[in-house]
Write an enzyme that holds these catalytic residues in place. Structure first.
Site, short mmCIF file in Angstrom:
data_model
loop_
_atom_site.label_atom_id
_atom_site.label_comp_id
_atom_site.label_asym_id
_atom_site.label_seq_id
_atom_site.Cartn_x
_atom_site.Cartn_y
_atom_site.Cartn_z
N GLN A 11 0.94 -1.12 0.05
CA GLN A 11 0.12 -0.09 -0.05
C GLN A 11 0.78 1.21 -0.04
O GLN A 11 0.45 2.44 0.43
CB GLN A 11 -0.83 0.10 1.16
CG GLN A 11 -2.25 -0.85 1.02
CD GLN A 11 -2.87 -0.34 -0.33
OE1 GLN A 11 -3.09 0.96 -0.44
NE2 GLN A 11 -3.61 -1.09 -0.83
N SER A 12 1.97 1.22 -0.80
CA SER A 12 2.93 2.36 -0.56
C SER A 12 2.36 3.70 -1.30
O SER A 12 2.06 3.46 -2.47
CB SER A 12 4.28 2.16 -1.41
OG SER A 12 5.11 3.20 -1.48
N ASN A 13 2.42 4.68 -0.47
CA ASN A 13 2.04 6.00 -1.08
C ASN A 13 3.09 6.56 -1.88
O ASN A 13 2.76 7.08 -2.99
CB ASN A 13 1.58 6.96 0.10
CG ASN A 13 0.55 6.45 0.93
OD1 ASN A 13 -0.68 6.50 0.52
ND2 ASN A 13 0.93 6.44 2.32
N ALA A 29 5.25 4.81 -3.64
CA ALA A 29 5.02 3.87 -4.87
C ALA A 29 4.11 4.76 -5.83
O ALA A 29 4.31 5.08 -7.18
CB ALA A 29 5.10 2.62 -4.79
#
Ligand SMILES: Cc1ncc(COP(=O)(O)O)c(C=O)c1O
Length: 330
Positions: A75-77, A79
């Site tokens: 759930q990387s913001n 990325a």
């Protein structure tokens, strides 16, 4: 401070608003509270990384890169914002995501998919291992004649930190215009770049604003060490005399809870409170925990009536839509 010699592409809507949260101050009976709306930087649902990406992507374009590779959790913001910036600039985004591919792509992962980013789900026990995989992918691309640019986890390298030194300048100019003084800034700390850039910027400007970082994963010892190193590397890049000392760095690691990405009860309460007092959405991984820290520091009397406190809203709200189940009974 001279920023013009660094390659930079304009990606963010700047300046982001700086607003007062008077309902929240009233509800908490504490200091005057303000929020810096870096969730509103614009590109790809916004967030703090867009500021870092202005300089990182500037460097990528200067190096004539055709592919940008970065890493993060599923759930990387960071990325998601990197993929959006890459698409805007006609570069190919490859995202190295730590974890299993889920059946359903939700939240940030849904957005990564819409952006057409190439997704590589990897087994890596920490960000260093994931970065290592990114460099291996980069060397394969190079062998095939491509020009890759790797952004290590969170964009927390001196080039990325420049984005938050610029943010410190922006904040100081906004508070001067509004005729207010800020005693403390509170910000979530994941990979330290945001806290480092702000701390260095405020110190270089002799603003007197202290930065409090709220860790979402690492111990305060690790983060203090990281901020000191990164801050002084960034000062070196900027060729300024300002150096960070241990006493400039304040980090609380008491609000992490069971672990990174696991929302605590206090985090969920903070998300509810902000929505119900200010109509503002926080996220369950970073800003919810940072706000839980701010609320507790008011309760403990560290942040007091008579002071002015600025919360940095670093974004991350798409992750709310990957965590619907934790909000069903609130
Ligand atoms: C919403 C949000 N807030 C805060 C942070 C932490 O920023 P930094 O990694 O610069 O400490 C991140 C990092 O990914 C983020 O996505």
């Amino acid at each position: 401070m001279q920023f013009s010699r660094f390659p930079r592409v304009r990606l963010a809507n700047l300046p982001t608003p700086l607003e007062e949260m008077s309902n929240l101050s009233k509800a908490l009976g504490g200091p005057r509270l303000f929020v810096k709306r870096d969730d509103s930087t614009g590109l790809g649902f916004g967030g703090n990384k867009v500021r870092k990406l202005e300089f990182l992507m500037g460097e990528a374009l200067e190096k004539k890169a055709d592919t940008v590779i970065t890493t993060g959790g599923v759930q990387s913001n960071h990325a998601r914002q990197t993929a959006a910036a890459a698409k805007r600039l006609n570069l190919k985004p490859i995202l190295v995501l730590r974890g299993e591919k889920p059946k359903l792509h939700k939240g940030n992962l849904l957005l990564d998919t819409l952006l057409g980013a190439e997704l590589r789900f990897v087994r890596a026990s920490n960000s260093e291992e994931a970065d290592q995989i990114a460099y291996e992918i980069a060397s394969q691309i190079k062998q095939n004649g491509g020009i890759p640019y790797v952004i290590p986890t969170g964009g927390s390298v001196p080039t990325g930190c420049l984005g938050y030194v610029v943010a410190a300048l922006e904040i100081v100019s906004q508070i001067e215009q509004k005729g207010i003084e800020i005693d403390y800034t509170v910000v979530a700390n994941g990979s330290s770049g945001t806290q480092t850039g702000l701390t260095l910027g405020f110190k270089a400007l002799h603003s007197g604003i202290k930065v409090i970082g709220v860790s979402v994963s690492h111990s305060k010892e690790e983060l203090k060490h990281q901020i000191l190193r990164l801050g002084n590397q960034t000062a070196g890049k900027l060729e300024i005399d300002t150096q960070l000392d241990e006493e400039d760095i304040v980090v609380y690691d008491e609000y992490v809870g069971p672990g990174y990405t696991v929302p605590t009860r206090e985090c969920i309460e903070a998300i509810k409170l902000l929505a119900r007092t200010e109509g503002l959405f926080l996220d369950p991984i970073y800003t919810g925990k940072a706000m839980a820290g701010l609320i507790d520091l008011i309760k403990k009397g560290v942040l007091k009536k008579g002071q002015n406190v600025l919360f940095i809203h670093t974004g991350g709200t798409p992750a709310l839509f990957a965590e619907e189940e934790i909000f069903q009974d609130v």
